[in-house]
Design a protein around this motif. Structure first.
Motif, PDB file in Angstrom:
ATOM      1  N   PRO A  53       0.799  -1.235   0.000  1.00 21.43           N
ATOM      2  CA  PRO A  53       0.000   0.000   0.000  1.00 21.43           C
ATOM      3  C   PRO A  53       0.831   1.284   0.000  1.00 21.43           C
ATOM      4  O   PRO A  53       0.324   2.336  -0.357  1.00 21.43           O
ATOM      5  N   ASP A  54       2.109   1.197   0.389  1.00 17.64           N
ATOM      6  CA  ASP A  54       2.955   2.395   0.388  1.00 17.64           C
ATOM      7  C   ASP A  54       3.654   2.594  -0.962  1.00 17.64           C
ATOM      8  O   ASP A  54       4.677   3.260  -1.043  1.00 17.64           O
ATOM      9  N   ASN A  55       3.090   1.997  -2.037  1.00 17.15           N
ATOM     10  CA  ASN A  55       3.576   2.117  -3.419  1.00 17.15           C
ATOM     11  C   ASN A  55       4.903   1.396  -3.651  1.00 17.15           C
ATOM     12  O   ASN A  55       5.609   1.706  -4.600  1.00 17.15           O
ATOM     13  N   GLU A  56       5.217   0.455  -2.811  1.00 21.31           N
ATOM     14  CA  GLU A  56       6.448  -0.305  -2.970  1.00 21.31           C
ATOM     15  C   GLU A  56       6.161  -1.594  -3.733  1.00 21.31           C
ATOM     16  O   GLU A  56       5.130  -2.220  -3.545  1.00 21.31           O
ATOM     17  N   LEU A  57       7.081  -1.960  -4.600  1.00 19.83           N
ATOM     18  CA  LEU A  57       7.020  -3.211  -5.353  1.00 19.83           C
ATOM     19  C   LEU A  57       8.249  -4.018  -4.989  1.00 19.83           C
ATOM     20  O   LEU A  57       9.363  -3.496  -4.966  1.00 19.83           O
ATOM     21  N   ARG A  58       8.033  -5.290  -4.676  1.00 23.19           N
ATOM     22  CA  ARG A  58       9.141  -6.199  -4.405  1.00 23.19           C
ATOM     23  C   ARG A  58       8.978  -7.410  -5.294  1.00 23.19           C
ATOM     24  O   ARG A  58       7.891  -7.972  -5.401  1.00 23.19           O
ATOM     25  N   ILE A  59      10.051  -7.812  -5.973  1.00 18.91           N
ATOM     26  CA  ILE A  59      10.040  -9.005  -6.808  1.00 18.91           C
ATOM     27  C   ILE A  59      10.971 -10.021  -6.170  1.00 18.91           C
ATOM     28  O   ILE A  59      12.132  -9.726  -5.899  1.00 18.91           O
ATOM     29  N   LEU A  60      10.421 -11.217  -5.933  1.00 14.07           N
ATOM     30  CA  LEU A  60      11.169 -12.299  -5.323  1.00 14.07           C
ATOM     31  C   LEU A  60      11.288 -13.453  -6.305  1.00 14.07           C
ATOM     32  O   LEU A  60      10.341 -13.725  -7.054  1.00 14.07           O
ATOM     33  N   PHE A  71       6.437   2.671  -7.112  1.00 11.65           N
ATOM     34  CA  PHE A  71       5.588   3.066  -8.238  1.00 11.65           C
ATOM     35  C   PHE A  71       5.650   4.561  -8.527  1.00 11.65           C
ATOM     36  O   PHE A  71       5.438   4.991  -9.652  1.00 11.65           O
ATOM     37  N   LEU A  72       5.941   5.371  -7.525  1.00 11.28           N
ATOM     38  CA  LEU A  72       5.952   6.822  -7.710  1.00 11.28           C
ATOM     39  C   LEU A  72       7.330   7.375  -8.046  1.00 11.28           C
ATOM     40  O   LEU A  72       7.481   8.572  -8.240  1.00 11.28           O
TER      41      LEU A  72
END
Length: 127
Positions: A53-60, A71-72
């Motif tokens: 929800p804090d616009n963070e993307l993590r790829i594992l 995202f921002l």
């Protein structure tokens, strides 16, 4: 769209966000700029995308974090999800008498009265 793409010269984990522009109503694809690469072995792998929800993307990949993005952030997505702060004006024109020279000589410029032509360009620090 999210997932591995390993065909030909492509070897990356795609993350593409298709987003509707609220002003124009057009859909735009925003690609992750520097995606992680797909492991080069012949094993099966688990790919996970976590959107917070804090616009963070993590790829594992196999439970290990390979990429963290926001995202921002302008540095993480192409094109950026946030529009630029300045928008170019198509009607903006230079005046007719615009001078393109990098330096324009000033005919009224004079050196100070105590100017010494023989003085060194730089003074060494005594300490």
């Amino acid at each position: 769209m999210f997932g591995p793409d390993k065909c030909g010269a492509t070897n990356k984990v795609h993350f593409i966000l298709k987003h509707e522009n609220p002003k124009t109503g057009k859909y735009v694809e925003h690609h992750l700029k520097y995606p992680p690469s797909v492991p080069s072995d012949k094993l099966t792998h688990v790919y996970t995308a976590i959107l917070k929800p804090d616009n963070e993307l993590r790829i594992l990949i196999d439970g290990e974090e390979k990429k963290k993005a926001n995202f921002l952030s302008e540095e993480d997505f192409e094109p950026s999800l946030i529009p630029p702060k300045t928008i170019s004006d198509p009607d903006d024109r230079k005046p007719e008498d615009w001078d393109e020279r990098a330096k324009i000589p000033d005919p009224e410029a004079t050196k100070p009265v105590d100017w010494d032509e023989d003085a060194p360009m730089e003074i060494e620090d005594e300490e």
